[in-house]
Design a protein around this motif. Structure first.
Motif, PDB file in Angstrom:
ATOM      1  N   GLY A   1       6.507   2.292   6.636  1.00 18.35           N
ATOM      2  CA  GLY A   1       6.277   1.860   8.003  1.00 18.35           C
ATOM      3  C   GLY A   1       5.912   0.400   8.086  1.00 18.35           C
ATOM      4  N   LEU A   2       5.386   0.022   9.252  1.00 20.63           N
ATOM      5  CA  LEU A   2       4.991  -1.354   9.530  1.00 20.63           C
ATOM      6  C   LEU A   2       3.479  -1.457   9.453  1.00 20.63           C
ATOM      7  N   VAL A   3       3.002  -2.456   8.734  1.00 18.96           N
ATOM      8  CA  VAL A   3       1.562  -2.646   8.579  1.00 18.96           C
ATOM      9  C   VAL A   3       1.270  -4.138   8.580  1.00 18.96           C
TER      10      VAL A   3
ATOM     11  N   GLY B   1      -3.368  -4.706   5.109  1.00 20.64           N
ATOM     12  CA  GLY B   1      -3.462  -3.284   5.415  1.00 20.64           C
ATOM     13  C   GLY B   1      -3.067  -2.399   4.244  1.00 20.64           C
ATOM     14  N   SER B   2      -3.040  -1.100   4.501  1.00 19.57           N
ATOM     15  CA  SER B   2      -2.745  -0.119   3.464  1.00 19.57           C
ATOM     16  C   SER B   2      -1.692   0.877   3.939  1.00 19.57           C
TER      17      SER B   2
ATOM     18  N   GLY C   1      -3.936  -4.087  -9.498  1.00 20.32           N
ATOM     19  CA  GLY C   1      -5.189  -4.240  -8.788  1.00 20.32           C
ATOM     20  C   GLY C   1      -5.095  -3.934  -7.305  1.00 20.32           C
ATOM     21  N   ARG C   2      -3.874  -3.790  -6.786  1.00 16.67           N
ATOM     22  CA  ARG C   2      -3.697  -3.487  -5.359  1.00 16.67           C
ATOM     23  C   ARG C   2      -3.051  -2.121  -5.133  1.00 16.67           C
ATOM     24  N   PHE C   3      -2.140  -1.742  -6.014  1.00 17.37           N
ATOM     25  CA  PHE C   3      -1.411  -0.470  -5.874  1.00 17.37           C
ATOM     26  C   PHE C   3      -1.897   0.512  -6.934  1.00 17.37           C
ATOM     27  N   THR C   4      -1.881   1.787  -6.574  1.00 19.07           N
ATOM     28  CA  THR C   4      -2.245   2.843  -7.517  1.00 19.07           C
ATOM     29  C   THR C   4      -1.220   3.964  -7.434  1.00 19.07           C
ATOM     30  N   ILE C   5      -0.644   4.311  -8.577  1.00 20.52           N
ATOM     31  CA  ILE C   5       0.303   5.415  -8.635  1.00 20.52           C
ATOM     32  C   ILE C   5      -0.415   6.649  -9.176  1.00 20.52           C
ATOM     33  N   SER C   6      -0.076   7.802  -8.617  1.00 21.07           N
ATOM     34  CA  SER C   6      -0.657   9.055  -9.088  1.00 21.07           C
ATOM     35  C   SER C   6       0.385  10.159  -8.886  1.00 21.07           C
TER      36      SER C   6
ATOM     37  N   LEU D   1       2.075   6.641  -4.083  1.00 21.71           N
ATOM     38  CA  LEU D   1       1.804   5.228  -4.311  1.00 21.71           C
ATOM     39  C   LEU D   1       0.863   4.755  -3.208  1.00 21.71           C
ATOM     40  N   GLN D   2      -0.378   4.525  -3.584  1.00 18.50           N
ATOM     41  CA  GLN D   2      -1.356   3.974  -2.651  1.00 18.50           C
ATOM     42  C   GLN D   2      -1.265   2.462  -2.719  1.00 18.50           C
ATOM     43  N   MET D   3      -0.966   1.850  -1.589  1.00 16.70           N
ATOM     44  CA  MET D   3      -0.769   0.410  -1.531  1.00 16.70           C
ATOM     45  C   MET D   3      -1.850  -0.196  -0.651  1.00 16.70           C
TER      46      MET D   3
END
Length: 119
Positions: A10-12, A16-17, A65-70, A80-82
């Motif tokens: 989406g648009l952020v 943002g996250s 340091g910004r993104f986390t994959i799980s 993917l948490q961004m």
């Protein structure tokens, strides 16, 4: 046949996250590595982050340091948490999974989800 279905783009705004999800379904015996790639027009698709079945991870330097994959192996899903998103993170994000079907491993891709970060 195996399908990967992505969601969460989406648009952020800058800083943002977003959280991307990718669920695999179909004739899956097991899934080895899963990952996220991204692509902008005119450039090659690049690896963003990857995670093995044992949850070892690998990140592009630009997102460390910004993104986390799980992943949730029970649900055949990768996330993917961004966080702290930047305009240069704008791209189409693709999910990838190396799926074992019977005894062979195959590479599968999702359809892509657009992430747009405004400045």
């Amino acid at each position: 046949q195996v399908q990967l279905v992505e969601s969460g783009g989406g648009l952020v705004q800058f800083g943002g996250s977003l959280r991307l999800s990718c669920a695999a379904s179909g004739s899956i015996f097991s899934i080895n590595a899963m990952g996220w790639y991204r692509q902008v027009p005119g450039k090659e698709r690049e690896l963003v982050a990857a995670i093995t079945s044992g949850r070892n991870t690998n990140y592009a330097d630009s997102v460390k340091g910004r993104f986390t994959i799980s992943r949730d192996n029970a649900k055949n899903t990768v996330y993917l948490q961004m966080n702290s998103l930047k305009p240069e993170d704008t791209a189409v994000y693709y999910c990838n999974a190396r799926v074992v079907v019977t005894i062979f491993e195959y590479d599968y891709w999702g359809q892509g989800t657009q992430v747009t970060v405004s400045s």
